[in-house]
Design a protein around this motif. Structure first.
Motif, PDB file in Angstrom:
ATOM      1  N   LEU A  30       0.906  -1.208  -0.295  1.00  0.00           N
ATOM      2  CA  LEU A  30       0.015   0.151  -0.225  1.00  0.00           C
ATOM      3  C   LEU A  30       1.308   1.604   0.026  1.00  0.00           C
ATOM      4  O   LEU A  30       1.840   1.619   0.690  1.00  0.00           O
ATOM      5  CB  LEU A  30      -0.832   0.118   0.740  1.00  0.00           C
ATOM      6  CG  LEU A  30      -1.640  -0.938   1.486  1.00  0.00           C
ATOM      7  CD1 LEU A  30      -2.694  -1.102   3.031  1.00  0.00           C
ATOM      8  CD2 LEU A  30      -2.924  -1.414  -0.015  1.00  0.00           C
ATOM      9  N   SER A  31       0.662   2.297  -0.776  1.00  0.00           N
ATOM     10  CA  SER A  31       1.665   2.922  -0.797  1.00  0.00           C
ATOM     11  C   SER A  31       1.517   3.731   0.534  1.00  0.00           C
ATOM     12  O   SER A  31       0.343   4.563   0.985  1.00  0.00           O
ATOM     13  CB  SER A  31       1.587   4.222  -1.785  1.00  0.00           C
ATOM     14  OG  SER A  31       0.035   4.590  -2.194  1.00  0.00           O
ATOM     15  N   ALA A  46      -3.742  13.762   7.216  1.00  0.00           N
ATOM     16  CA  ALA A  46      -2.933  13.824   7.180  1.00  0.00           C
ATOM     17  C   ALA A  46      -2.160  14.009   6.213  1.00  0.00           C
ATOM     18  O   ALA A  46      -1.942  14.160   5.269  1.00  0.00           O
ATOM     19  CB  ALA A  46      -2.805  12.273   7.514  1.00  0.00           C
ATOM     20  N   THR A  47      -0.293  13.633   6.546  1.00  0.00           N
ATOM     21  CA  THR A  47       0.693  14.123   5.581  1.00  0.00           C
ATOM     22  C   THR A  47       1.515  12.954   5.250  1.00  0.00           C
ATOM     23  O   THR A  47       0.701  11.754   5.648  1.00  0.00           O
ATOM     24  CB  THR A  47       1.765  14.901   5.402  1.00  0.00           C
ATOM     25  OG1 THR A  47       2.150  14.642   6.946  1.00  0.00           O
ATOM     26  CG2 THR A  47       0.747  16.845   5.806  1.00  0.00           C
ATOM     27  N   VAL A  48       2.058  12.814   4.060  1.00  0.00           N
ATOM     28  CA  VAL A  48       2.480  12.017   3.923  1.00  0.00           C
ATOM     29  C   VAL A  48       3.912  11.125   4.936  1.00  0.00           C
ATOM     30  O   VAL A  48       4.312   9.932   5.273  1.00  0.00           O
ATOM     31  CB  VAL A  48       3.572  11.554   2.543  1.00  0.00           C
ATOM     32  CG1 VAL A  48       4.572  10.482   2.599  1.00  0.00           C
ATOM     33  CG2 VAL A  48       2.600  11.862   1.092  1.00  0.00           C
ATOM     34  N   ASP A  73       5.965  -4.560   6.855  1.00  0.00           N
ATOM     35  CA  ASP A  73       7.477  -4.424   6.400  1.00  0.00           C
ATOM     36  C   ASP A  73       7.418  -2.954   5.109  1.00  0.00           C
ATOM     37  O   ASP A  73       6.164  -2.763   4.734  1.00  0.00           O
ATOM     38  CB  ASP A  73       7.804  -5.534   5.176  1.00  0.00           C
ATOM     39  CG  ASP A  73       8.048  -6.466   6.082  1.00  0.00           C
ATOM     40  OD1 ASP A  73       8.210  -6.710   7.578  1.00  0.00           O
ATOM     41  OD2 ASP A  73       7.948  -8.009   5.136  1.00  0.00           O
ATOM     42  N   THR A  74       8.286  -2.333   5.260  1.00  0.00           N
ATOM     43  CA  THR A  74       8.573  -1.278   4.603  1.00  0.00           C
ATOM     44  C   THR A  74       9.082  -2.078   2.884  1.00  0.00           C
ATOM     45  O   THR A  74      10.012  -2.900   3.130  1.00  0.00           O
ATOM     46  CB  THR A  74       9.696  -0.175   4.568  1.00  0.00           C
ATOM     47  OG1 THR A  74       9.371  -0.366   5.934  1.00  0.00           O
ATOM     48  CG2 THR A  74       9.767   0.585   3.608  1.00  0.00           C
ATOM     49  N   VAL A  75       8.629  -1.256   1.713  1.00  0.00           N
ATOM     50  CA  VAL A  75       8.641  -2.037   0.478  1.00  0.00           C
ATOM     51  C   VAL A  75       9.522  -1.034   0.148  1.00  0.00           C
ATOM     52  O   VAL A  75       8.390   0.406  -0.341  1.00  0.00           O
ATOM     53  CB  VAL A  75       7.203  -2.268  -0.314  1.00  0.00           C
ATOM     54  CG1 VAL A  75       8.199  -3.069  -1.370  1.00  0.00           C
ATOM     55  CG2 VAL A  75       6.970  -3.442   0.593  1.00  0.00           C
ATOM     56  N   ARG A  76      10.736  -0.804   0.082  1.00  0.00           N
ATOM     57  CA  ARG A  76      11.470   1.083  -0.394  1.00  0.00           C
ATOM     58  C   ARG A  76      11.182   1.026  -1.796  1.00  0.00           C
ATOM     59  O   ARG A  76      10.940   0.808  -2.843  1.00  0.00           O
ATOM     60  CB  ARG A  76      12.994   0.479  -0.540  1.00  0.00           C
ATOM     61  CG  ARG A  76      13.639   1.961  -1.373  1.00  0.00           C
ATOM     62  CD  ARG A  76      15.303   1.061  -1.073  1.00  0.00           C
ATOM     63  NE  ARG A  76      15.844   2.562  -0.584  1.00  0.00           N
ATOM     64  CZ  ARG A  76      16.908   3.089  -0.304  1.00  0.00           C
ATOM     65  NH1 ARG A  76      16.939   2.465   0.918  1.00  0.00           N
ATOM     66  NH2 ARG A  76      17.519   3.869  -0.754  1.00  0.00           N
ATOM     67  N   GLN A  78       8.208   1.961  -3.156  1.00  0.00           N
ATOM     68  CA  GLN A  78       6.772   2.010  -3.253  1.00  0.00           C
ATOM     69  C   GLN A  78       5.709   2.082  -1.592  1.00  0.00           C
ATOM     70  O   GLN A  78       4.494   2.178  -1.968  1.00  0.00           O
ATOM     71  CB  GLN A  78       6.675   0.376  -3.315  1.00  0.00           C
ATOM     72  CG  GLN A  78       6.992   0.308  -4.245  1.00  0.00           C
ATOM     73  CD  GLN A  78       7.446  -1.300  -4.853  1.00  0.00           C
ATOM     74  OE1 GLN A  78       6.521  -2.362  -4.896  1.00  0.00           O
ATOM     75  NE2 GLN A  78       8.143  -2.278  -5.563  1.00  0.00           N
ATOM     76  N   GLY A  79       6.220   1.503  -0.409  1.00  0.00           N
ATOM     77  CA  GLY A  79       4.939   1.743   0.704  1.00  0.00           C
ATOM     78  C   GLY A  79       5.168   0.747   1.335  1.00  0.00           C
ATOM     79  O   GLY A  79       6.674   0.544   2.232  1.00  0.00           O
TER      80      GLY A  79
END
Length: 108
Positions: A30-31, A46-48, A73-76, A78-79
């Protein structure tokens, strides 16, 4: 709140909504922008960057509560993606809310 096998874990409204987004899209990335729009739909400004903070808080909370092996998990570039160490929770498609409650997982 999240209920699983008789155990209740309570979340704030925004963290609960964020976790619900991940449960609705298990193992999919999810981005940050997608999550920001969803949180704004709840009246949050909310901001990014705020999404990053909420995800961090949710991670800490899931780890502290030892919520049945869930992790984000962080997907570098992507989100974020929700993962489960047992994966049994994700073997079937996501259930509608009423069925999740019957299955022992409920969000308030």
């Amino acid at each position: 709140e999240l209920r699983r096998t008789g155990r209740v874990v309570t979340f704030t409204r925004l963290l609960g909504a964020l976790l619900q987004e991940f449960f609705d899209a298990p193992q999919r990335v999810l981005s940050r922008e997608h999550l920001r729009r969803r949180l704004q739909g709840l009246g949050s400004q909310a901001t990014v960057e705020a999404v990053n903070t909420y995800v961090h808080r949710l991670r800490r909370y899931l780890q502290a509560q030892r919520v049945f092996g869930l992790r984000i998990d962080t997907v570098r570039g992507q989100g974020y993606a929700l993962r489960c160490s047992t994966m049994s929770i994700f073997r079937e498609p996501p259930l509608p809310a009423a069925d999740r409650i019957r299955a022992g997982v409920a969000f308030a």
